[in-house]
Design an enzyme around this catalytic site. Structure first.
Site, PDB file in Angstrom:
ATOM      1  N   ASN A   9     -31.048   7.036  24.058  1.00 51.00           N
ATOM      2  CA  ASN A   9     -32.214   6.524  23.948  1.00 51.00           C
ATOM      3  C   ASN A   9     -32.694   6.095  22.436  1.00 51.00           C
ATOM      4  OD1 ASN A   9     -34.627   5.120  24.600  1.00 51.00           O
ATOM      5  ND2 ASN A   9     -35.691   6.988  25.650  1.00 51.00           N
ATOM      6  N   TRP A  10     -32.963   5.204  21.917  1.00 51.61           N
ATOM      7  CA  TRP A  10     -33.097   5.056  20.565  1.00 51.61           C
ATOM      8  C   TRP A  10     -34.617   4.751  20.293  1.00 51.61           C
ATOM      9  CZ3 TRP A  10     -29.326   0.796  17.949  1.00 51.61           C
ATOM     10  CH2 TRP A  10     -27.917   1.327  18.039  1.00 51.61           C
ATOM     11  N   LYS A  11     -35.470   4.650  21.585  1.00 51.47           N
ATOM     12  CA  LYS A  11     -36.947   4.455  21.624  1.00 51.47           C
ATOM     13  C   LYS A  11     -37.290   3.400  20.588  1.00 51.47           C
ATOM     14  CE  LYS A  11     -37.273   9.143  23.230  1.00 51.47           C
ATOM     15  NZ  LYS A  11     -37.959  10.610  23.397  1.00 51.47           N
ATOM     16  N   HIS A  95     -39.398   6.294  32.259  1.00 51.39           N
ATOM     17  CA  HIS A  95     -39.371   7.438  31.215  1.00 51.39           C
ATOM     18  C   HIS A  95     -40.717   8.009  31.108  1.00 51.39           C
ATOM     19  CE1 HIS A  95     -39.043   9.357  27.172  1.00 51.39           C
ATOM     20  NE2 HIS A  95     -37.956   9.397  27.307  1.00 51.39           N
ATOM     21  N   GLU A 167     -35.617  14.648  32.772  1.00 54.35           N
ATOM     22  CA  GLU A 167     -36.198  14.906  31.684  1.00 54.35           C
ATOM     23  C   GLU A 167     -37.565  15.723  31.776  1.00 54.35           C
ATOM     24  OE1 GLU A 167     -34.766  11.936  28.362  1.00 54.35           O
ATOM     25  OE2 GLU A 167     -36.220  11.001  29.579  1.00 54.35           O
ATOM     26  N   GLY A 173     -38.521  15.799  22.634  1.00 51.26           N
ATOM     27  CA  GLY A 173     -38.904  15.572  21.165  1.00 51.26           C
ATOM     28  C   GLY A 173     -39.442  16.904  20.627  1.00 51.26           C
ATOM     29  N   SER A 212     -34.380  17.032  24.217  1.00 50.93           N
ATOM     30  CA  SER A 212     -33.885  17.859  23.190  1.00 50.93           C
ATOM     31  C   SER A 212     -32.417  18.258  23.218  1.00 50.93           C
ATOM     32  CB  SER A 212     -34.750  18.891  22.570  1.00 50.93           C
ATOM     33  OG  SER A 212     -36.047  18.473  22.347  1.00 50.93           O
ATOM     34  N   GLY A 233     -32.220  11.549  23.105  1.00 54.00           N
ATOM     35  CA  GLY A 233     -33.131  10.776  22.304  1.00 54.00           C
ATOM     36  C   GLY A 233     -32.723  11.036  20.899  1.00 54.00           C
ATOM     37  N   GLY A 234     -33.623  11.771  20.090  1.00 48.03           N
ATOM     38  CA  GLY A 234     -33.436  11.756  18.780  1.00 48.03           C
ATOM     39  C   GLY A 234     -32.067  11.971  18.181  1.00 48.03           C
TER      40      GLY A 234
END
Length: 251
Positions: A9-11, A95, A167, A173, A212, A233-234
């Site tokens: 997920n690049w957000k 989300h 999640e 994050g 994370s 995510g990141g």
């Protein structure tokens, strides 16, 4: 047997240049046999990413879609039928950033879930508790309620064509991660709740963990019996790191 899945997920990250670089890096990545890999870029870049990943074994999804399946008068939204037409396979629904920051209700999320399935997309339903709810011992209550919202609206059969991502909000994050056993306990409870309605659906649905996840902890998380992969995510913004996570899922 459930197929392992890693979803990135690049957000709301990326410029044209950085997206092109990341897409190229992902395209050069060796995908372990037998796992499913998907990425969810910002809507603005979906076409570019789909074109850049053709033939690379990576599917593309959307981070959000409209409450109605077909195009029409709904300013600022993208219809799931439009996403399907350009080549998307998945769409994220629920989300925590959509639930908490945008304020999307269970009613809205259910409409999006149904519209996505009607358009041929596979919803990835995101569920999870806040730190306050976990500390109050309400994790399973909250997750169960979020899951029941969809089951009560559409029946257990809806999860024959859906993915579930657990999640914990407090781990998104923040650098905090649920321990493998903490994550497994929740995943097992999710599968048990589904099995009470339909054992076959429960056995076959993919349950992803998000919060994370990185190369350093992926193998231990993915080694748990009810964790079928991750919603990343990141770490999905770095092709090398994401590739290492995919390899962990392949093992």
């Amino acid at each position: 047997m459930r197929r392992p899945m890693v979803a990135g997920n690049w957000k709301m990250h990326g410029t044209r240049a950085s997206v092109a670089e990341l897409t190229q890096g992902l395209g050069n990545m060796l995908i372990p046999e037998g796992i499913e890999v998907a990425v969810f870029p910002p809507a603005l870049f979906i076409n570019e990413v789909i074109d850049g990943l053709k033939g690379k074994g990576i599917t593309v999804g959307a981070q959000n879609s409209a409450v109605q399946p077909e195009q029409g008068a709904l300013t600022g939204e993208v219809a799931p039928s439009q996403l399907a037409e350009v080549g998307c396979k998945f769409v994220l629904i629920g989300h925590s950033e959509r639930r908490q920051v945008i304020g999307e209700s269970e009613e809205v999320l259910n409409r999006k879930f149904a519209a996505a399935q009607k358009s041929g997309l596979t919803p990835v339903l995101c569920i999870g508790e806040t730190l306050e709810e976990r500390e109050a011992g309400k994790t399973l209550e909250v997750v169960g309620r979020q899951l029941s919202s969809v089951i009560d609206a559409f029946g257990i059969a809806a999860f024959a064509n859906a993915v579930i991502a657990y999640e914990p909000v407090w781990a998104i994050g923040t650098g905090l991660t649920a321990s493998p056993q903490q994550a497994q306990d929740v995943h097992a409870a999710i599968r048990k709740q589904l099995a009470a309605k339909d054992a076959e659906v429960a056995q076959n649905v993919q349950l992803l963990y998000g919060g994370s996840v990185k190369a350093a902890n992926a193998a231990e998380l993915f080694g748990m019996p009810d964790i079928d992969g991750g919603l990343i995510g990141g770490a999905s913004l770095n092709a090398d790191e994401f590739g290492a996570i995919c390899r962990a899922a392949g093992n």
